[in-house]
Design a protein around this motif. Structure first.
Motif, PDB file in Angstrom:
ATOM      1  N   LEU A 162       0.851  -1.185   0.000  1.00 44.40           N
ATOM      2  CA  LEU A 162       0.000   0.000   0.000  1.00 44.40           C
ATOM      3  C   LEU A 162       0.885   1.232   0.000  1.00 44.40           C
ATOM      4  CD1 LEU A 162      -2.678   1.567   0.332  1.00 44.40           C
ATOM      5  CD2 LEU A 162      -2.435   1.229   2.809  1.00 44.40           C
ATOM      6  N   THR A 163       0.677   2.086  -0.982  1.00 44.87           N
ATOM      7  CA  THR A 163       1.311   3.400  -1.023  1.00 44.87           C
ATOM      8  C   THR A 163       0.229   4.403  -0.689  1.00 44.87           C
ATOM      9  OG1 THR A 163       2.818   2.667  -2.758  1.00 44.87           O
ATOM     10  CG2 THR A 163       2.572   5.049  -2.449  1.00 44.87           C
ATOM     11  N   GLN A 164       0.521   5.282   0.246  1.00 42.78           N
ATOM     12  CA  GLN A 164      -0.481   6.243   0.674  1.00 42.78           C
ATOM     13  C   GLN A 164       0.076   7.651   0.529  1.00 42.78           C
ATOM     14  OE1 GLN A 164      -2.654   4.722   3.947  1.00 42.78           O
ATOM     15  NE2 GLN A 164      -3.464   6.706   4.540  1.00 42.78           N
ATOM     16  N   ILE A 165      -0.720   8.522  -0.074  1.00 42.31           N
ATOM     17  CA  ILE A 165      -0.390   9.945  -0.157  1.00 42.31           C
ATOM     18  C   ILE A 165      -1.290  10.646   0.846  1.00 42.31           C
ATOM     19  CG2 ILE A 165      -0.300  11.996  -1.610  1.00 42.31           C
ATOM     20  CD1 ILE A 165      -0.074  10.136  -4.051  1.00 42.31           C
ATOM     21  N   ASP A 166      -0.696  11.099   1.945  1.00 42.15           N
ATOM     22  CA  ASP A 166      -1.468  11.805   2.961  1.00 42.15           C
ATOM     23  C   ASP A 166      -1.339  13.312   2.769  1.00 42.15           C
ATOM     24  OD1 ASP A 166       1.064  12.427   3.955  1.00 42.15           O
ATOM     25  OD2 ASP A 166       0.893  11.100   5.685  1.00 42.15           O
ATOM     26  N   MET A 167      -1.926  14.089   3.666  1.00 43.16           N
ATOM     27  CA  MET A 167      -1.930  15.545   3.516  1.00 43.16           C
ATOM     28  C   MET A 167      -0.521  16.136   3.593  1.00 43.16           C
ATOM     29  SD  MET A 167      -4.886  16.443   2.726  1.00 43.16           S
ATOM     30  CE  MET A 167      -6.522  15.742   2.717  1.00 43.16           C
ATOM     31  N   LEU A 168       0.317  15.580   4.439  1.00 38.90           N
ATOM     32  CA  LEU A 168       1.693  16.066   4.535  1.00 38.90           C
ATOM     33  C   LEU A 168       2.436  15.829   3.216  1.00 38.90           C
ATOM     34  CD1 LEU A 168       3.818  17.374   6.342  1.00 38.90           C
ATOM     35  CD2 LEU A 168       4.414  15.101   7.175  1.00 38.90           C
ATOM     36  N   ALA A 169       2.258  14.645   2.646  1.00 36.91           N
ATOM     37  CA  ALA A 169       2.884  14.342   1.355  1.00 36.91           C
ATOM     38  C   ALA A 169       2.328  15.262   0.267  1.00 36.91           C
ATOM     39  CB  ALA A 169       2.660  12.878   0.986  1.00 36.91           C
TER      40      ALA A 169
END
Length: 189
Positions: A162-169
């Protein structure tokens, strides 16, 4: 490698119109992550038709095809006549993206019956992909939390990257995007 791409709906991100600067940053982020996945053997991006991340992912794949002609995109709708309740302009966008896709189909042959179809859709996506990319941050819940939770449960039984793009990213991608725009590496549409 087949990658399930999903994430926030456009209304959850507060985007307004196709030229919203947030969409440009999100597409930039998707493009960067997908390019890295291509180096790891990505062949298919498999996504749904939801307004937001899923539809933007299809657009990004179409852009990437000029440099990666073997990359393919599939749109899998959770049920028959998905999107028919949307306003006509959104229905037209969905139809256009379906025609641009290398494959498009509904997981369920029936029109929407209930939440069980959405759970079946999640299981279908897990069993037909080798990993997932989520644009999602647990600190900012949205409908993607259900996909995130399902993936986490699945990962307890099966290796599933799983690759996750969160708000920080996303903030980091926004900075990179702006730097490249200023340096004329990328151009605003």
């Amino acid at each position: 490698m087949r990658l399930w791409v999903t994430g926030y709906r456009s209304y959850e991100l507060g985007t307004f119109g196709d030229q919203d600067p947030k969409i440009k940053v999100i597409k930039f982020a998707l493009k960067q992550v997908l390019k890295a996945q291509l180096d790891e053997g990505l062949e298919w991006v498999i996504t749904g038709g939801q307004l937001g991340i899923e539809q933007w992912a299809v657009s990004v794949v179409q852009e990437l095809k000029s440099d990666y002609p073997d990359l393919k995109v599939a749109m899998m709708m959770p049920f028959k006549n998905f999107g028919n309740q949307w306003q006509s302009s959104n229905q037209e966008k969905l139809r256009d993206l379906i025609t641009q896709s290398d494959f498009a189909e509904s997981v369920s042959t029936q029109e929407y019956q209930g939440a069980s179809q959405l759970r079946s859709y999640q299981q279908f996506m897990l069993s037909h992909t080798d990993g997932a990319l989520l644009v999602y941050d647990a600190d900012y819940p949205g409908k993607t939390q259900f996909d995130s939770q399902t993936i986490q449960v699945y990962q307890q039984k099966t290796p599933y990257p799983l690759t996750q793009i969160d708000m920080l990213a996303l903030q980091d991608y926004a900075t990179d995007y702006e730097e490249q725009r200023i340096e004329n590496i990328i151009f605003d549409e």
